[in-house]
Design a protein around this motif. Structure first.
Motif, short mmCIF file in Angstrom:
data_model
loop_
_atom_site.label_atom_id
_atom_site.label_comp_id
_atom_site.label_asym_id
_atom_site.label_seq_id
_atom_site.Cartn_x
_atom_site.Cartn_y
_atom_site.Cartn_z
N LEU A 1 7.70 1.67 6.42
CA LEU A 1 6.34 1.94 5.93
C LEU A 1 6.19 1.48 4.49
N ARG A 2 7.17 1.76 3.66
CA ARG A 2 7.09 1.33 2.26
C ARG A 2 7.10 -0.20 2.15
N LEU A 3 7.94 -0.86 2.93
CA LEU A 3 7.97 -2.32 2.90
C LEU A 3 6.62 -2.90 3.31
N THR A 4 6.03 -2.33 4.34
CA THR A 4 4.74 -2.81 4.84
C THR A 4 3.64 -2.60 3.80
N ILE A 5 3.55 -1.40 3.27
CA ILE A 5 2.52 -1.11 2.27
C ILE A 5 2.75 -1.93 1.01
N GLY A 6 4.01 -2.03 0.59
CA GLY A 6 4.32 -2.84 -0.59
C GLY A 6 3.92 -4.29 -0.41
N THR A 7 4.11 -4.82 0.78
CA THR A 7 3.69 -6.20 1.07
C THR A 7 2.18 -6.32 1.01
N ARG A 8 1.49 -5.35 1.62
CA ARG A 8 0.02 -5.38 1.59
C ARG A 8 -0.52 -5.26 0.17
N GLN B 1 3.21 -0.71 -12.80
CA GLN B 1 1.78 -0.83 -13.10
C GLN B 1 0.93 -0.02 -12.12
N LEU B 2 1.45 0.28 -10.96
CA LEU B 2 0.71 1.05 -9.98
C LEU B 2 0.36 2.44 -10.50
N TYR B 3 1.22 2.99 -11.35
CA TYR B 3 0.96 4.32 -11.90
C TYR B 3 -0.27 4.35 -12.80
N ARG B 4 -0.66 3.20 -13.30
CA ARG B 4 -1.77 3.13 -14.26
C ARG B 4 -3.09 2.64 -13.64
N PRO C 1 -5.71 4.60 -2.88
CA PRO C 1 -5.15 5.42 -1.79
C PRO C 1 -3.84 4.85 -1.23
N MET C 2 -3.76 3.54 -1.07
CA MET C 2 -2.53 2.95 -0.55
C MET C 2 -1.40 3.04 -1.58
N VAL C 3 -1.75 2.93 -2.86
CA VAL C 3 -0.75 3.08 -3.92
C VAL C 3 -0.19 4.49 -3.89
N MET C 4 -1.07 5.47 -3.74
CA MET C 4 -0.62 6.87 -3.70
C MET C 4 0.29 7.09 -2.49
N ALA C 5 -0.06 6.51 -1.35
CA ALA C 5 0.79 6.63 -0.16
C ALA C 5 2.14 5.95 -0.41
N TYR C 6 2.13 4.78 -1.02
CA TYR C 6 3.35 4.03 -1.32
C TYR C 6 4.28 4.85 -2.21
N LEU C 7 3.73 5.43 -3.26
CA LEU C 7 4.54 6.21 -4.20
C LEU C 7 5.05 7.50 -3.54
N TRP C 8 4.21 8.14 -2.76
CA TRP C 8 4.60 9.37 -2.08
C TRP C 8 5.71 9.09 -1.06
N LEU C 9 5.56 8.02 -0.28
CA LEU C 9 6.60 7.65 0.68
C LEU C 9 7.91 7.34 -0.03
N GLY C 10 7.82 6.73 -1.21
CA GLY C 10 9.02 6.44 -1.99
C GLY C 10 9.74 7.71 -2.41
#
Length: 194
Positions: free
Chosen positions: A143-150, A161-164, A173-182
């Protein structure tokens, strides 16, 4: 325990999830299975040994997220390496796709059983066996690989930079999901190494 996996006595892991988190994880796992595809299931009368040696695709997927999930085994610096990568893909990608589907399905099944147990309670504690934990780890990674690619994340600097990002950014929303999944993935790795 909220938001972090913790080690269970005797092995395995547990995490407290609320209804929204359960819904998000389930939705992402279902979308991952749809992205990976249904796979070619052998017919009931098909020889199982023949199915074992069935050939898969020889070319990398065109979708960047699928290319990230199913990368070439070798660099494509030469014709010889491209041919070797093609052969490797032909004989391994079907199994890899099946495993990734099984991992995502394990997430969906665990969340479905959790949702049924916790109906109307606002959340529940998910408890995983060591084997289920490994399936979850694979699915969280995919999931993280997929979202990170998107999100077109290619290095740690871009990830920072995603934190800012401002709340008005449509990627938020996708950034928040990416960070949460991480964070989930990192805590689950910690439980498996304990």
């Amino acid at each position: 325990m909220a938001g972090q996996f913790e080690t269970l006595p005797g092995g395995g892991a547990a995490v407290a999830l609320d209804d929204v988190e359960i819904s998000i994880l389930r939705s992402l796992a279902v979308q991952l299975m749809e992205l990976i595809g249904p796979g070619d299931e052998p017919a009931a009368d098909e020889d199982p040994l023949a199915a074992l040696f069935a050939e898969g695709p020889s070319e990398p997927p065109s979708d960047p997220a699928l290319r990230r999930l199913f990368p070439d085994a070798y660099g494509d610096d030469s014709e010889e390496l491209r041919a070797a990568a093609s052969d490797f893909r032909r004989y391994t990608e079907n199994d890899l796709r099946a495993r990734k589907r099984e991992d995502a399905l394990a997430v969906v099944r665990a969340l479905d059983s959790l949702s049924a147990e916790a109906a109307g309670e606002g959340g529940a504690v998910l408890k995983l066996t060591p084997e289920e934990s490994r399936s979850w780890l694979g699915a969280l990674n995919d999931l993280r690989l997929t979202i990170g690619t998107r999100l077109e994340i290619t290095d740690d600097e871009e990830s920072e930079q995603l934190y800012r990002l401002p709340d008005s950014d449509p990627r938020k929303p996708m950034v928040m999901a990416y960070l949460w999944l991480g964070a989930l993935q990192e805590s689950l790795v910690g439980t498996l190494m304990a």
